[in-house]
Design an enzyme around this catalytic site. Structure first.
Site, short mmCIF file in Angstrom:
data_model
loop_
_atom_site.label_atom_id
_atom_site.label_comp_id
_atom_site.label_asym_id
_atom_site.label_seq_id
_atom_site.Cartn_x
_atom_site.Cartn_y
_atom_site.Cartn_z
N ASN A 62 0.81 -1.22 0.00
CA ASN A 62 0.00 0.00 0.00
C ASN A 62 0.85 1.27 0.00
OD1 ASN A 62 -2.65 -1.24 0.10
ND2 ASN A 62 -2.14 -1.86 2.17
N GLY A 108 3.33 2.58 -2.78
CA GLY A 108 4.08 2.57 -4.03
C GLY A 108 4.55 3.98 -4.35
N GLN A 159 7.20 -3.02 -34.97
CA GLN A 159 6.37 -2.80 -36.15
C GLN A 159 7.17 -3.02 -37.43
OE1 GLN A 159 3.23 -2.26 -35.62
NE2 GLN A 159 2.48 -1.93 -37.71
N GLY A 168 7.31 -6.55 -38.16
CA GLY A 168 6.05 -7.16 -38.55
C GLY A 168 5.74 -8.41 -37.74
N GLY A 169 5.12 -9.39 -38.37
CA GLY A 169 4.71 -10.61 -37.67
C GLY A 169 5.86 -11.37 -37.04
N GLU A 204 10.98 2.75 -10.07
CA GLU A 204 11.64 3.93 -9.48
C GLU A 204 10.91 5.23 -9.80
OE1 GLU A 204 15.86 4.32 -9.15
OE2 GLU A 204 16.14 2.19 -9.58
N GLU A 248 3.98 9.22 -14.43
CA GLU A 248 3.09 10.21 -13.83
C GLU A 248 3.75 10.86 -12.62
OE1 GLU A 248 1.11 7.56 -16.44
OE2 GLU A 248 2.25 7.06 -14.64
#
Length: 379
Positions: A129, A131, A336, A339-340, A363, A367
């Site tokens: 509780n 973080g 990207q 690709g696949g 760390e 935000e």
């Protein structure tokens, strides 16, 4: 204004790059896949001084500057984020806290073992509780005679169950808020100190992230690290320095993703020519290269400020924020480009993308970094 590395720093880069390419890269996928900790690599890195980069030579360290240390973390992370974060947490958090706030006796006792790689260090701040709100620390330490009795638990602790020594933040003075939190040095094997599970993580799977439990864990009175009630304030200083490490780690991951994307774009052919010939791919590469260079200047600048013993809370937060988000963008663009194929485990980009995500969380989340930056700007 100096924009070039010194000869010594360039030499550090060469050594770190060669080690990363020859020792870490060949085993990175295997250790990630099997979720094995990189003990063999740790022992080899110790011989090169990587486990005590900024520890003075008098305590067995390399005595290097922070820029050189950031370069090492960057080069290791370029091929394996798990290796990068292991070195970062050990150097900047656990070992760094002892170096910055320890007594001479504590430094002589612990720094040589940490610098030599005999012991890894860990740093216990985060709780279930607590973080981003680290001031909500609930773990307690009560002085009983000449011993402190610690109770509580910690989560998401890098190097947790493999560390020889852990720095633990606990509340020593109820009712004093953040000014009632102190730091303690707790050795592995101390009665009452046990480990919970090692987390099954999305990425960085060759590093260890653990739960720690303290049940009437008794440590000597001189295990107090720094002044009583100053542990939280000391932690903020350590986090300022730790953000340089995570910024360097993010930078290395971004560079590694770019390297893979660039190479693949030259090799992969579609419509009769390498995909690097297509403007859409070229713009991706151009964006990645530009952002990486900007991130590198921010990371190195914050490291240089620390070396100059100047305040760097603002710059370190900026470096960590920007480099981590660049890392995530570069990982996505490089995948990207693949690709696949990039979505399969046969290609390293999939692993680096998973590793990169942690840099926006660990760390201090992105935000939280924005809050720190705004707070510094509005002072």
């Amino acid at each position: 204004m100096q924009f070039e590395l010194t000869k010594e720093q360039l030499m550090v880069r060469q050594v770190a790059n060669e080690f990363a390419q020859t020792e870490v890269k060949p085993i990175a996928a295997e250790y990630d896949e099997e979720e094995k900790f990189i003990w063999p690599i740790v022992k080899k890195m110790a011989k090169l001084g990587f486990m005590g980069m900024c520890v003075p030579q008098e305590y067995g360290g390399a005595g290097a500057d922070t820029v050189s240390y950031a370069i090492v973390v960057e080069e290791l992370s370029r091929v394996c984020g798990g290796t990068g974060i292991t070195v970062a947490a050990h150097n900047s958090l656990g070992t760094g806290h002892i170096l910055k706030h320890g007594t001479e006796e504590q430094k002589e006792r612990y720094l040589p073992k940490c610098a030599s790689g005999e012991w890894l260090s860990a740093w216990g701040l985060t709780e279930p509780n607590a973080g981003s709100d680290a001031g909500a620390t609930a773990a307690t330490a009560v002085l009983d005679g000449d011993e402190w009795v610690i109770n509580g638990n910690k989560v998401f602790i890098t190097n947790g169950s493999v560390a020889g020594v852990t720095i633990v933040m606990a509340r020593t003075d109820a009712g004093r808020g953040v000014h009632g939190i102190s730091a303690f040095i707790v050795e592995n094997g101390t009665p009452g100190y046990t480990y919970g599970k090692d987390e099954k993580k999305m990425g960085l799977r060759s590093s260890i992230t653990s739960e720690l439990f303290f049940e009437d864990c008794r440590v000597p009175e001189d295990a107090l690290l720094g002044e009583r009630g100053k542990g939280f304030i000391g932690s903020l200083e350590i986090l300022d320095e730790g953000r340089i490490s995570i910024g360097a780690m993010a930078l290395g991951l971004a560079q590694g993703c770019y390297d893979l994307g660039l190479q693949y774009s030259k090799e992969r052919e579609q419509f009769g020519r390498p995909i690097s010939k297509f403007q859409g791919i070229q713009w991706m590469l151009a964006d990645m290269a530009t952002e990486i260079l900007a991130a590198r200047f921010l990371v190195y600048y914050s490291a240089a400020l620390k070396d100059a013993k100047k305040k760097h809370s603002l710059e370190s937060a900026m470096a960590k924020l920007y480099a981590s988000e660049v890392s995530a963008r570069c990982a996505n663009k490089a995948l990207q480009i693949h690709g696949g194929y990039g979505y399969t485990r046969d290609y390293a980009i999939e692993r680096l993308l998973r590793d990169a995500k942690l840099t926006e969380i660990g760390e201090g989340t992105s935000e939280a970094q924005r809050l720190i930056i705004a707070r510094e700007l509005l002072k």
